[in-house]
Enzyme design. Structure first.
Site, PDB file in Angstrom:
ATOM      1  N   ARG A  27       0.841  -1.116  -0.216  1.00  0.00           N
ATOM      2  CA  ARG A  27      -0.432   0.197   0.498  1.00  0.00           C
ATOM      3  C   ARG A  27       0.682   0.845   0.373  1.00  0.00           C
ATOM      4  O   ARG A  27       0.007   2.675  -0.407  1.00  0.00           O
ATOM      5  CB  ARG A  27      -0.797   0.034   1.147  1.00  0.00           C
ATOM      6  CG  ARG A  27      -2.254  -1.162   1.286  1.00  0.00           C
ATOM      7  CD  ARG A  27      -2.627  -1.116   2.875  1.00  0.00           C
ATOM      8  NE  ARG A  27      -3.025  -0.215   2.900  1.00  0.00           N
ATOM      9  CZ  ARG A  27      -4.469   0.480   2.873  1.00  0.00           C
ATOM     10  NH1 ARG A  27      -5.400  -0.451   2.072  1.00  0.00           N
ATOM     11  NH2 ARG A  27      -4.799   1.468   2.874  1.00  0.00           N
ATOM     12  N   ASN A 101      -5.496   5.936   9.957  1.00  0.00           N
ATOM     13  CA  ASN A 101      -5.586   6.094   8.714  1.00  0.00           C
ATOM     14  C   ASN A 101      -6.261   6.746   8.440  1.00  0.00           C
ATOM     15  O   ASN A 101      -7.452   7.076   9.161  1.00  0.00           O
ATOM     16  CB  ASN A 101      -5.859   4.687   7.866  1.00  0.00           C
ATOM     17  CG  ASN A 101      -4.647   3.511   8.154  1.00  0.00           C
ATOM     18  OD1 ASN A 101      -4.167   3.804   8.811  1.00  0.00           O
ATOM     19  ND2 ASN A 101      -4.747   2.239   7.372  1.00  0.00           N
ATOM     20  N   GLY A 102      -6.327   7.981   7.538  1.00  0.00           N
ATOM     21  CA  GLY A 102      -7.484   8.810   7.350  1.00  0.00           C
ATOM     22  C   GLY A 102      -6.518  10.551   6.577  1.00  0.00           C
ATOM     23  O   GLY A 102      -5.417  10.235   7.898  1.00  0.00           O
ATOM     24  N   GLU A 480      -1.974   5.258 -20.005  1.00  0.00           N
ATOM     25  CA  GLU A 480      -2.222   4.577 -19.185  1.00  0.00           C
ATOM     26  C   GLU A 480      -0.845   3.649 -19.838  1.00  0.00           C
ATOM     27  O   GLU A 480       0.329   3.884 -18.607  1.00  0.00           O
ATOM     28  CB  GLU A 480      -3.072   2.739 -20.138  1.00  0.00           C
ATOM     29  CG  GLU A 480      -2.618   1.650 -18.224  1.00  0.00           C
ATOM     30  CD  GLU A 480      -2.746   2.253 -17.462  1.00  0.00           C
ATOM     31  OE1 GLU A 480      -3.475   3.465 -17.192  1.00  0.00           O
ATOM     32  OE2 GLU A 480      -2.189   1.433 -16.469  1.00  0.00           O
ATOM     33  N   LYS A 484       1.345   4.582 -16.675  1.00  0.00           N
ATOM     34  CA  LYS A 484       2.355   3.032 -15.952  1.00  0.00           C
ATOM     35  C   LYS A 484       4.721   3.709 -15.776  1.00  0.00           C
ATOM     36  O   LYS A 484       4.612   3.043 -15.163  1.00  0.00           O
ATOM     37  CB  LYS A 484       2.233   2.346 -16.652  1.00  0.00           C
ATOM     38  CG  LYS A 484       2.189   0.748 -16.545  1.00  0.00           C
ATOM     39  CD  LYS A 484       1.056   0.259 -15.846  1.00  0.00           C
ATOM     40  CE  LYS A 484       0.121   1.463 -14.421  1.00  0.00           C
ATOM     41  NZ  LYS A 484      -0.759   0.424 -14.385  1.00  0.00           N
ATOM     42  N   GLU A 487       4.984   6.338 -13.524  1.00  0.00           N
ATOM     43  CA  GLU A 487       5.198   5.443 -12.145  1.00  0.00           C
ATOM     44  C   GLU A 487       5.884   5.045 -11.298  1.00  0.00           C
ATOM     45  O   GLU A 487       6.499   4.663 -10.522  1.00  0.00           O
ATOM     46  CB  GLU A 487       3.110   5.738 -11.428  1.00  0.00           C
ATOM     47  CG  GLU A 487       3.041   4.077 -12.199  1.00  0.00           C
ATOM     48  CD  GLU A 487       1.673   3.866 -11.249  1.00  0.00           C
ATOM     49  OE1 GLU A 487       0.950   2.698 -12.220  1.00  0.00           O
ATOM     50  OE2 GLU A 487       1.913   4.029 -10.064  1.00  0.00           O
ATOM     51  N   HIS A 503       0.627  20.713 -31.646  1.00  0.00           N
ATOM     52  CA  HIS A 503       0.549  22.428 -31.344  1.00  0.00           C
ATOM     53  C   HIS A 503       1.003  22.362 -30.310  1.00  0.00           C
ATOM     54  O   HIS A 503       0.473  23.471 -29.520  1.00  0.00           O
ATOM     55  CB  HIS A 503      -1.267  22.081 -31.014  1.00  0.00           C
ATOM     56  CG  HIS A 503      -1.889  21.417 -32.075  1.00  0.00           C
ATOM     57  ND1 HIS A 503      -2.058  22.454 -33.133  1.00  0.00           N
ATOM     58  CD2 HIS A 503      -2.766  20.536 -32.311  1.00  0.00           C
ATOM     59  CE1 HIS A 503      -3.122  22.004 -34.351  1.00  0.00           C
ATOM     60  NE2 HIS A 503      -3.055  20.970 -33.961  1.00  0.00           N
ATOM     61  N   LYS A 602      -1.048   2.260  -2.831  1.00  0.00           N
ATOM     62  CA  LYS A 602      -1.953   1.528  -3.473  1.00  0.00           C
ATOM     63  C   LYS A 602      -3.662   1.684  -3.582  1.00  0.00           C
ATOM     64  O   LYS A 602      -4.058   1.566  -4.695  1.00  0.00           O
ATOM     65  CB  LYS A 602      -1.990   0.067  -3.167  1.00  0.00           C
ATOM     66  CG  LYS A 602      -3.351  -0.898  -3.453  1.00  0.00           C
ATOM     67  CD  LYS A 602      -2.117  -1.198  -5.385  1.00  0.00           C
ATOM     68  CE  LYS A 602      -2.745  -2.068  -6.220  1.00  0.00           C
ATOM     69  NZ  LYS A 602      -2.765  -1.555  -7.473  1.00  0.00           N
TER      70      LYS A 602
HETATM   71  C1  AGP Z   1      -2.668   2.689 -10.988  1.00  0.00           C
HETATM   72  O1  AGP Z   1      -0.931   1.979 -11.556  1.00  0.00           O
HETATM   73  C2  AGP Z   1      -1.774   3.990 -10.098  1.00  0.00           C
HETATM   74  N1  AGP Z   1      -1.731   2.806  -8.625  1.00  0.00           N
HETATM   75  C3  AGP Z   1      -3.438   4.516  -9.265  1.00  0.00           C
HETATM   76  O2  AGP Z   1      -3.434   5.610 -10.617  1.00  0.00           O
HETATM   77  C4  AGP Z   1      -4.676   2.957  -9.876  1.00  0.00           C
HETATM   78  O3  AGP Z   1      -5.194   3.143 -10.493  1.00  0.00           O
HETATM   79  C5  AGP Z   1      -5.316   5.041  -8.478  1.00  0.00           C
HETATM   80  O4  AGP Z   1      -5.044   5.017  -7.325  1.00  0.00           O
HETATM   81  C6  AGP Z   1      -7.360   4.301  -8.991  1.00  0.00           C
HETATM   82  O5  AGP Z   1      -7.266   3.285  -7.315  1.00  0.00           O
HETATM   83  P1  AGP Z   1      -8.497   2.827  -7.086  1.00  0.00           P
HETATM   84  O6  AGP Z   1      -8.999   1.570  -8.937  1.00  0.00           O
HETATM   85  O7  AGP Z   1      -7.623   1.495  -6.469  1.00  0.00           O
HETATM   86  O8  AGP Z   1      -8.998   2.721  -7.347  1.00  0.00           O
END
Ligand code: AGP
Length: 607
Positions: A27, A101-102, A480, A484, A487, A503, A602
């Site tokens: 996470r 958490n939060g 995407e 990918k 990140e 442009h 995560k």
């Molecule tokens: C994807 O590779 C990322 N880690 C991230 O963009 C992710 O898809 C996004 O945070 C949404 O997460 P979720 O699908 O758990 O809502």
């Protein structure tokens, strides 16, 4: 994001807490800590950095004998990653300690009041106010004190607390941040996420907002804000502990890429008759009369939604809006009872996605969720849910859940098209046959592009910027591909509709700059070809990912990745795979922390 584990039983609590937290490492976190009750005394151990560093600290303290404790991995929001900002946080007398958490949104006001009352703070976190509030409100009944705390704090929270007064009890409270209670034998658990406890139990109680649990070795009791006992159903998790194992792969990401053929098989099993698709419970909602469809999600899930829009518009002839969930509630949204809202979230806990879901429901829309976690907030709060069935996705970079989302959008689009009589029976039959072949083609794509992906990775790894272009659905793939790559490799990557390059961003193309062009759709492929020429004229290195029956005889690009032959409709699923592999191998070349990229988490449970 942050992870929580709590334990009470006869085993070694410190060991159980650290092992549980290890299951949540994916996470993302930057510090960790545990607190255990040892001979009725609370002892905390905290460390900036990894759980290994915390383990070293624990080892230096000799054998820690304790049957009750709480643990936390922290992903910094308020206050830098450090030992003193790590959780658990204790009250002024060190008698009560909590993990959280939060975000406590009104922590500044609360902290000011607590400071005036003489409380001493050790950290710069928002979380610490919770334990000082408990200290203030506790009069021998922790459930009551938590009820009072719940009324005072604002924001999102999963809180787990222990106190020297009750050395064999752990308490939990949550709002807008997940928390579960794991049911054991003469031992019980609390955790922010089911995977933390899968090796211990498969039976859980899932917390609803504003519920409080009192957990001891013998039983788990839930209370509402009125202090009354609640009846809860046991939820049985269908994930296995070995599903959160690397199974011989170097990284979860590579394992998860390789699981994609099976994910596709699972999604499609028992879904088809010759000319219809069975989407289970969500069908009742799909059959409604809607003026429009809106898709909302974040990150990779959002990118699947962009593909979803093209597919639904193409197959079902219904207008679709796709909105980034974190933006949706800050604009005029036109959501009403005539809107079908499709909410996509792998984790089912993304704070912005959840907020968008709640907004849509409040405004009268029907909400269908696509989620990978049964029992998650998105799953429970939607009117109906479709399970992505990808199995636990541990790598922060989503791969198999993304492909699952895209596939489900295909199913959804075809179903809606069928309900609308927009697809002939003959065409639907052909499309269903194509879907059934897809798992084999996904497998073929993974095997075929492994080597070339390594070579491309080697050729792009030293560049500062990489560009991804495509038109229509290929642009969604480009988005995407860029996400990918950036990140996990930390290389700057941008996606553009191919026609937009000239442009502005074309100014950045010079000798060798890598550009990935995606062409899976005939109707726009030749247009993208012109954009590829523009890149090549400026010396850009072009890597083309293309469907088999789109011929580019005249063009000599640096690398041409031709996808396995099948109706180009499916190439959008296949094209995602080399993009995943290239990102993976580039990050590998650069020795990045592939499964846990810096600064990312995560499950993004804060807004
Ligand atoms: C994807 O590779 C990322 N880690 C991230 O963009 C992710 O898809 C996004 O945070 C949404 O997460 P979720 O699908 O758990 O809502």
């Amino acid at each position: 994001m942050c992870g929580i584990v709590g334990y009470t039983g006869n085993a070694n609590a410190a060991e159980i807490l650290v092992n549980g937290l290890k299951n949540l490492e994916y996470r993302g976190y930057d510090s960790a800590g545990i607190a255990v009750l040892n001979e009725n005394k609370l002892n905390s151990y905290k460390s900036k950095g990894s759980l290994d560093m915390l383990e070293d600290k624990l080892a230096n303290n000799g054998k820690i004998v304790a049957g009750t404790g709480i643990g936390h991995t922290r992903w910094a929001t308020h206050g830098v990653p450090s030992d003193f900002n790590s959780h658990p946080h204790s009250d002024c007398n060190g008698k009560i300690t909590i993990v959280h958490n939060g975000i406590i949104e009104n922590y500044q006001v609360l902290k000011k009041e607590l400071l005036t009352k003489g409380h001493k703070f050790d950290s710069s976190t928002d979380s610490e106010v919770v334990v000082h509030l408990l200290e203030d409100l506790y009069e021998g009944d922790m459930v009551q004190a938590l009820i009072e705390v719940d009324k005072l704090i604002e924001g999102s929270y999963a809180i787990v607390a222990i106190s020297e007064d009750e050395p064999e009890t752990i308490y939990g409270l949550k709002k807008d941040s997940p928390l579960v209670a794991g049911i054991g034998r003469e031992e019980n658990y609390l955790a922010s996420d089911i995977p933390a406890l899968l090796s211990k139990t498969k039976d859980f109680y899932i917390f609803e907002d504003d519920e409080i649990a009192k957990v001891n070795r013998e039983k788990i009791e839930f209370y509402g804000l009125n202090g009354k006992l609640l009846e809860k159903d046991v939820f049985e998790a269908d994930w296995d502990a070995d599903m959160v194992d690397k199974k011989g792969y170097d990284h979860f990401m590579l394992k998860e890429i390789n699981e994609q053929p099976d994910v596709a098989r699972r999604i499609m099993a028992d879904r088809f008759t010759e000319t219809d698709i069975d989407l289970g419970d969500i069908e009742e909602i799909l059959a409604g009369d809607y003026k429009k469809i809106m898709i909302t999600a974040c990150g990779t899930a959002y990118h699947s939604g962009v593909i979803g829009r093209f597919l639904i518009e193409e197959f079902a002839d219904i207008p679709v809006d796709v909105e980034v969930a974190s933006e949706l509630r800050y604009k005029k949204n036109f959501i009403d009872k005539n809107t079908l809202m499709v909410v996509v979230s792998q984790s089912g806990e993304t704070a912005d996605t959840l907020a968008a879901l709640r907004l849509a429901k409040k405004q009268g829309a029907k909400v269908v969720a696509l989620t990978n976690v049964i029992g998650s907030s998105v799953d429970r709060e939607a009117d109906s849910s479709f399970q992505l069935m990808a199995g636990p996705e541990i790598s922060v970079a989503s791969t198999k859940a993304y492909v699952a989302m895209v596939l489900v959008f295909y199913l959804l689009a075809l179903k809606l098209g069928n309900l609308n009589n927009n697809i002939s029976k003959a065409r639907l039959k052909e499309l269903i046959a194509g879907l059934k072949r897809l798992p084999y083609r996904i497998q073929e794509t993974i095997s075929e592009f492994d080597e070339i992906s390594k070579e491309i990775a080697e050729s792009i790894k030293d560049y500062k910027s990489v560009f991804f272009i495509g038109r229509n659905i290929d642009y969604a793939l480009a988005l995407e591909g860029a996400l990918k790559l950036k990140e996990i490799s930390y290389i700057h990557a941008e996606a553009h509709p191919a026609g937009e390059l000239k442009h502005g961003s074309l100014a950045l193309i010079e000798d060798g700059v890598p550009v990935f062009a995606i062409t899976t759709r005939e109707n726009v492929a030749m247009k993208t070809l012109s954009n590829i020429e523009e890149v090549m004229a400026r010396g850009g290195q072009v890597n083309l990912i293309t469907a088999k029956n789109i011929e580019y005889d005249k063009i000599e690009v640096d690398n041409k990745l031709i996808l396995p032959e099948m109706d180009n409709i499916w190439s959008s699923v296949l094209a995602a795979i080399p993009l995943q592999l290239i990102s993976y191998y580039t990050a590998l070349e650069l020795e990045r922390n592939i499964d846990k990229p810096r600064n990312l988490a995560k499950s993004v449970t804060v807004e």
